[in-house]
Design a protein around this motif. Structure first.
Motif, mmCIF file in Angstrom:
data_model
loop_
_atom_site.group_PDB
_atom_site.id
_atom_site.type_symbol
_atom_site.label_atom_id
_atom_site.label_comp_id
_atom_site.label_asym_id
_atom_site.label_seq_id
_atom_site.Cartn_x
_atom_site.Cartn_y
_atom_site.Cartn_z
ATOM 1 N N MET A 1 0.817 -1.212 0.000
ATOM 2 C CA MET A 1 0.000 0.000 0.000
ATOM 3 C C MET A 1 0.853 1.265 0.000
ATOM 4 S SD MET A 1 -3.490 -0.610 2.100
ATOM 5 C CE MET A 1 -4.089 0.841 1.260
ATOM 6 N N VAL A 2 1.966 1.252 0.700
ATOM 7 C CA VAL A 2 2.863 2.405 0.704
ATOM 8 C C VAL A 2 3.433 2.638 -0.698
ATOM 9 C CG1 VAL A 2 5.062 3.286 1.564
ATOM 10 C CG2 VAL A 2 3.434 2.261 3.157
ATOM 11 N N ILE A 3 3.819 1.558 -1.378
ATOM 12 C CA ILE A 3 4.322 1.685 -2.747
ATOM 13 C C ILE A 3 3.243 2.295 -3.652
ATOM 14 C CG2 ILE A 3 5.097 0.414 -4.786
ATOM 15 C CD1 ILE A 3 6.397 -1.599 -2.932
ATOM 16 N N HIS A 4 2.023 1.820 -3.518
ATOM 17 C CA HIS A 4 0.935 2.337 -4.349
ATOM 18 C C HIS A 4 0.649 3.799 -4.047
ATOM 19 C CE1 HIS A 4 -0.827 -1.897 -5.303
ATOM 20 N NE2 HIS A 4 0.150 -1.554 -6.116
ATOM 21 N N ALA A 5 0.753 4.190 -2.796
ATOM 22 C CA ALA A 5 0.540 5.596 -2.448
ATOM 23 C C ALA A 5 1.622 6.478 -3.065
ATOM 24 C CB ALA A 5 0.512 5.757 -0.934
ATOM 25 N N CYS A 6 2.841 5.991 -3.100
ATOM 26 C CA CYS A 6 3.938 6.755 -3.718
ATOM 27 C C CYS A 6 3.694 6.935 -5.215
ATOM 28 C CB CYS A 6 5.270 6.043 -3.478
ATOM 29 S SG CYS A 6 5.838 6.054 -1.764
ATOM 30 N N ILE A 7 3.278 5.860 -5.882
ATOM 31 C CA ILE A 7 2.997 5.957 -7.314
ATOM 32 C C ILE A 7 1.802 6.868 -7.565
ATOM 33 C CG2 ILE A 7 2.351 4.657 -9.385
ATOM 34 C CD1 ILE A 7 3.763 2.226 -8.170
ATOM 35 N N GLY A 8 0.791 6.776 -6.714
ATOM 36 C CA GLY A 8 -0.397 7.599 -6.867
ATOM 37 C C GLY A 8 -0.158 9.074 -6.643
ATOM 38 N N SER A 9 0.988 9.412 -6.049
ATOM 39 C CA SER A 9 1.338 10.817 -5.804
ATOM 40 C C SER A 9 2.121 11.429 -6.962
ATOM 41 C CB SER A 9 2.160 10.927 -4.518
ATOM 42 O OG SER A 9 1.443 10.421 -3.412
ATOM 43 N N MET A 10 2.394 10.639 -7.990
ATOM 44 C CA MET A 10 3.169 11.124 -9.130
ATOM 45 C C MET A 10 2.319 12.044 -10.012
ATOM 46 S SD MET A 10 5.198 7.688 -10.330
ATOM 47 C CE MET A 10 6.470 6.931 -9.318
ATOM 48 N N PRO A 11 2.958 12.773 -10.956
ATOM 49 C CA PRO A 11 2.193 13.589 -11.910
ATOM 50 C C PRO A 11 1.234 12.740 -12.737
ATOM 51 C CG PRO A 11 4.503 14.220 -11.924
ATOM 52 C CD PRO A 11 4.415 12.983 -11.083
ATOM 53 N N THR A 12 0.191 13.379 -13.234
ATOM 54 C CA THR A 12 -0.871 12.679 -13.954
ATOM 55 C C THR A 12 -0.351 11.874 -15.136
ATOM 56 O OG1 THR A 12 -2.468 14.387 -13.332
ATOM 57 C CG2 THR A 12 -3.040 12.986 -15.195
ATOM 58 N N LEU A 13 0.547 12.462 -15.928
ATOM 59 C CA LEU A 13 1.048 11.776 -17.115
ATOM 60 C C LEU A 13 1.789 10.506 -16.731
ATOM 61 C CD1 LEU A 13 1.362 11.757 -20.168
ATOM 62 C CD2 LEU A 13 3.422 13.164 -19.918
ATOM 63 N N TRP A 14 2.566 10.550 -15.655
ATOM 64 C CA TRP A 14 3.288 9.360 -15.201
ATOM 65 C C TRP A 14 2.314 8.274 -14.769
ATOM 66 C CZ3 TRP A 14 8.018 11.198 -11.764
ATOM 67 C CH2 TRP A 14 8.765 12.113 -12.503
ATOM 68 N N ILE A 15 1.283 8.682 -14.041
ATOM 69 C CA ILE A 15 0.286 7.709 -13.583
ATOM 70 C C ILE A 15 -0.423 7.082 -14.783
ATOM 71 C CG2 ILE A 15 -1.861 7.423 -12.287
ATOM 72 C CD1 ILE A 15 -0.955 9.710 -10.475
ATOM 73 N N ALA A 16 -0.765 7.923 -15.770
ATOM 74 C CA ALA A 16 -1.443 7.418 -16.965
ATOM 75 C C ALA A 16 -0.575 6.388 -17.685
ATOM 76 C CB ALA A 16 -1.781 8.574 -17.905
ATOM 77 N N ARG A 17 0.706 6.682 -17.815
ATOM 78 C CA ARG A 17 1.610 5.743 -18.497
ATOM 79 C C ARG A 17 1.783 4.464 -17.690
ATOM 80 N NH1 ARG A 17 6.229 10.169 -20.403
ATOM 81 N NH2 ARG A 17 5.089 10.931 -22.244
ATOM 82 N N PHE A 18 1.910 4.609 -16.381
ATOM 83 C CA PHE A 18 2.066 3.427 -15.520
ATOM 84 C C PHE A 18 0.859 2.502 -15.657
ATOM 85 C CE2 PHE A 18 1.615 1.011 -11.632
ATOM 86 C CZ PHE A 18 2.908 0.607 -11.337
#
Length: 561
Positions: free
Chosen positions: A182-199
């Motif tokens: 969950m901590v890893i997912h929270a870190c990824i979810g805090s990234m910029p929108t474009l990064w999240i979209a690509r991920f």
């Protein structure tokens, strides 16, 4: 031509006729549509129709969803839950998705269902309808990531048990691994929108690929004899509950409903999607239909290849999917399939975290969380994403996973996900049937003459399933606290609290969604028909992060036709 009236955004507007957003001519179509709904553009629109579908499909996560809910499907009613039970249930679920897609086209905001309930219920009932929809939807969103991540952790530890038969994971290890994910997912979810979209785009490709590979591998590599069970077995009921067969099949719908509840993620990402009035409803439909078809294929394969259901459900591995794979496949192949499921589960948990943060942000923007709303509605100036909302949801999810230490009580977070999601999904549909009817102004994507029948079917299905999903598997003297279905308490108690909160205090200050954009009044609002239950906000000072309220200068009533 000069003197012509200003263009009207092609969406259902909460602004009265003649009232329009300021600087409308300078906006893109998406910005104008959002402005007509009362909100200024806060996020970058870097999601396309594909990447929106990617997040939605990742949130649905067919392979990990089916894997983590086997106990609540085939474990209740046997193979029938996977075959004709799935077919029967998804017919109604697609109706719910279609009705939701119609609302998403008409009102494409990240508030989604909550916003639609407020607009359509009117000034008298709108705030309460929005309150119920919003809190129920947030409950499902905030339980999504912890339930998926718990399943992911359980599969990882089951793989370790397969590799080392002497190892038996304990509750603390499961909790700590879930916490780490969950901590890893929270870190990824805090990234910029474009990064999240690509991920999430990459994650969805992996999900689809792994699902296709698993569908091929299981029947091809099965070592059971005979390789496939007869039709009587695969389509038959094996009742593992104390209830009649029909009730057991309905109870098994828990697995189907929980699996098929991710399509609303597209609705919550509509403020970050281009051409959202078309792309968002299409994404909802594509997710629901593709999930129904591919999910049925995988479930049929399971029904025809599983040999001993009781052994799978009662396995010491603590994870039915892992036990099933070991039962029918050579160990190396079973581990490979389990590894693919784990990867898909990780991607799914990330999609759930993103969707939940957008819902939390949208509700905080309208002060649903009381004193917590101010920090939760801030958009981080560096990432342009609601970082505070991400970590708030993560904290709640970690606390929910303490149910691991309650044994079977952890199952409540799956039941909450099923019940809370469909309460939120169908409340605005019910409101539309009761308060709006044929006066509903559809968006460019709509159901036409099938709108009302589809809505009636959707609401009827959910009303039937709500009590069924609260049934324990055993009854009478067999029912003990350890075997109790705690859904009615874990979901019902918080909902009772927020209802009491509304009537005691919140009704004084919560009036539904609040507009946060400057607009120009063209006519006397007292002559305009429509709703006045959606209020604009005063503009506070901007401190630290970006405050979404900035820009609201006027106090006025707004309306929806």
């Amino acid at each position: 031509m000069a003197g012509d009236p200003p263009p009207t955004p092609p969406v259902t507007s909460v602004l009265p006729a003649g009232d329009r957003p300021e600087h409308l001519e300078e906006m893109s179509e998406d910005e104008a549509a959002l402005a007509a709904l009362g909100y200024k553009q806060e996020f970058k629109r870097e999601f396309s129709a594909w990447t929106t579908f990617a997040v939605s499909f990742a949130v649905m996560g067919l392979l990990p969803s089916i894997a983590t809910t086997m106990f609540y499907g085939i474990g209740y009613a046997g193979p029938a839950a996977n075959t004709w039970g799935w077919l029967l249930s998804v017919v109604f679920i697609v109706c719910v998705a279609a009705s939701m897609a119609e609302l998403a086209s008409s009102m494409p905001t990240s508030g989604g269902l909550y916003y639609a309930s407020a607009v359509m219920a009117g000034p008298k009932y709108g705030p309460f309808a929005a309150w119920i929809t919003g809190w129920s939807n947030w409950f499902v969103q905030v339980t999504g990531a912890p339930s998926v991540d718990y399943g992911c952790a359980a599969m990882i530890l089951a793989a370790a048990s397969i590799m080392n038969p002497d190892y038996v994971p304990n509750e603390w290890q499961t909790f700590l691994l879930t916490f780490f994910i969950m901590v890893i997912h929270a870190c990824i979810g805090s990234m910029p929108t474009l990064w999240i979209a690509r991920f999430n785009s990459v994650g969805t490709i992996i999900n689809i690929t792994c699902l296709a590979v698993v569908i091929i591998i299981i029947p091809a590599a099965a070592i059971t004899s005979p390789k496939f069970q007869p039709n009587e077995f695969a389509w038959g009921i094996q009742n593992f509950t104390d209830w009649p067969d029909g009730i057991a099949v309905l109870m098994s719908f828990l697995a189907i409903i929980w699996t098929m509840s991710g399509y609303d993620a597209s609705f919550h990402l509509s403020e970050e999607c281009s051409n959202s009035a078309i792309a968002t409803p299409r994404s909802i439909i594509y997710t629901a239909v593709s999930g129904s078809v591919t999910g049925f294929i995988l479930n049929v394969i399971i029904a025809y290849t599983i040999t001993d259901i009781a052994a799978v459900i009662e396995s010491d591995l603590g994870q039915p999917w892992a036990a099933y794979l070991i039962q029918i496949l050579p160990q190396p192949v079973a581990l490979a399939v389990l590894a693919m499921t784990i990867v898909c589960s990780f991607s799914m948990g990330q999609g759930c975290m993103v969707a939940a943060s957008r819902v939390c942000f949208a509700y905080a923007r309208d002060d649903c969380f009381g004193v917590l709303s101010n920090p939760l509605k801030r958009v981080n100036r560096h990432t342009r994403t609601p970082v505070n909302a991400v970590w708030f949801n993560a904290l709640i999810g970690i606390l929910l996973n303490l149910l691991i230490f309650g044994g079977v009580a952890i199952g409540a977070i799956f039941s909450i996900g099923a019940i809370a999601s469909y309460v939120a999904f169908t409340t605005p549909i019910l409101v539309k049937l009761i308060f709006v009817g044929k006066k509903f102004r559809p968006g460019p994507w709509n159901l036409g003459k099938f709108s009302m029948p589809c809505g009636v079917i959707s609401v009827g299905y959910v009303l039937l399933m709500l009590p069924i999903l609260c049934f324990p598997t055993v009854s009478g003297d067999d029912l003990t606290p350890d075997l109790m279905n705690w859904t009615s308490l874990v979901y019902g108690a918080p909902m009772l609290f927020v209802i009491v909160w509304f009537f005691v205090d919140a009704h004084k200050w919560f009036k539904g969604p609040k507009i946060n954009i400057e607009h120009i009044l063209q006519h006397d609002l007292s002559t305009q028909p429509g709703l006045d239950g959606i209020e604009p906000k005063e503009s506070p000072s901007e401190v630290g992060d970006i405050d979404v309220e900035k820009g609201s200068k006027e106090k006025t009533h707004v309306a929806a036709e």
